[in-house]
Design an enzyme around this catalytic site. Structure first.
Site, mmCIF file in Angstrom:
data_model
loop_
_atom_site.group_PDB
_atom_site.id
_atom_site.type_symbol
_atom_site.label_atom_id
_atom_site.label_comp_id
_atom_site.label_asym_id
_atom_site.label_seq_id
_atom_site.Cartn_x
_atom_site.Cartn_y
_atom_site.Cartn_z
ATOM 1 N N GLY A 189 0.773 -1.226 0.000
ATOM 2 C CA GLY A 189 0.000 0.000 0.000
ATOM 3 C C GLY A 189 0.807 1.280 0.000
ATOM 4 N N ASP A 190 2.104 1.189 0.313
ATOM 5 C CA ASP A 190 2.974 2.371 0.294
ATOM 6 C C ASP A 190 4.409 1.917 0.064
ATOM 7 O OD1 ASP A 190 3.894 4.949 0.431
ATOM 8 O OD2 ASP A 190 3.752 5.115 2.606
ATOM 9 N N LEU A 191 4.620 1.195 -1.031
ATOM 10 C CA LEU A 191 5.910 0.545 -1.273
ATOM 11 C C LEU A 191 6.890 1.499 -1.962
ATOM 12 C CD1 LEU A 191 6.943 -2.319 -0.602
ATOM 13 C CD2 LEU A 191 6.521 -2.936 -2.986
#
Length: 287
Positions: A189-191
């Site tokens: 989700g926030d790589l």
């Protein structure tokens, strides 16, 4: 370093063996993260982020029981319960390593090694998404996720934009209409690059772990691929897509649509959390 001065006594207790004056601080979207030699302390930036800390710890405990093939932070302690004078915080184990330096990918050998490890990471997340115990532990992306996001942007952010900003946002939101509802993989989700840590072994980066799992769930792996592209550019993303077998037009179109919403996502979350600094940054191209 104001966060360190504000919580000096607490940090001395939570990070024994570290010199408080020498601690580093990472400013994330939702947390101030104070980095010790063996532990990190996460202080919520807003009241809303503080309310999510217990859930964040639960997710990390669930991830600890899944063999993802790389390290994730382990929750060690929590504080700041109602009725105490402590700020809300979460203490985690520290993953060794650091984000990649900006110029490291100029070496073809290094770029290939990094791309291969990203492909392995994403393949592991996809495989984990097939496991029943994993799907039971993590939230699944709702079928109307992007429609709700678009409604939120129009309702909450459009009044803060210029006419040109609203036109740009409408184009970016329109691209979401064609996105299918996919729940095939564990999605970080926030790589972005700041959340993937590396150590250097024989002159080549080796992935040591992944941090900041606040937005993890079961969803479309194109979200993580979009973050890789935003952090490192199209060339590395292309290598990852080819190595993972994802170099098809459908995946590329989903990546492009999702990547176009990153600033709007930042701004909408910040608006709902009451974080003026993150809101201003997210809306900087729309005013």
């Amino acid at each position: 370093m104001r966060i360190i001065e504000t919580h000096r006594d607490l940090l001395s207790r939570l990070l024994p063996g570290d010199t408080v004056g020498g601690l580093a601080v990472h400013e994330g979207q939702f947390h101030h993260v104070v980095i010790g030699s063996h532990r990190v302390v996460c202080f919520a930036r807003t009241r809303a982020a503080a309310d999510r800390l217990p859930g964040r710890a639960d997710v990390l405990r669930a991830l600890a029981g899944i063999d993802l093939g790389f390290r994730t932070p382990q929750p060690l302690s929590e504080g700041g319960a109602q009725g105490t004078d402590e700020p809300p915080y979460l203490v985690l184990s520290r993953i060794p390593g650091a984000p990649l330096e900006d110029d490291v990918l100029t070496s073809p050998e290094v770029a290939e090694a990094v791309a291969r490890q990203y492909a392995t990471l994403l393949s592991g997340l996809a495989a984990a998404g097939d496991e029943e115990k994993v799907r039971a532990a993590l939230p699944e992306a709702p079928a109307n996720e992007w429609q709700e996001f678009a409604t939120g942007v129009r309702t909450e952010l459009f009044p803060l934009m210029s006419d040109g900003g609203r036109e740009r946002a409408e184009r970016e939101l329109a691209a979401l209409d064609a996105l299918p509802h996919l729940t095939s993989a564990v999605v970080h989700g926030d790589l972005g690059g700041e959340n993937v840590l590396w150590e250097t072994v024989d002159g080549v980066p080796r992935m040591s772990g992944v941090v900041d799992w606040d937005e993890v769930g079961i969803g479309d792996p194109a979200e993580d691929l979009a973050a890789i592209g935003a952090s490192y550019g199209e060339e590395l993303l292309g290598r990852v897509l080819a190595l993972g077998g994802w170099a098809d037009n459908g995946t590329a179109e989903r990546i492009s649509a999702i990547r176009g919403t990153f600033a709007l996502q930042q701004a909408l979350y910040a608006q709902r959390d009451g974080d003026e600094e993150e809101l201003a940054d997210g809306l900087s191209g729309y005013r």
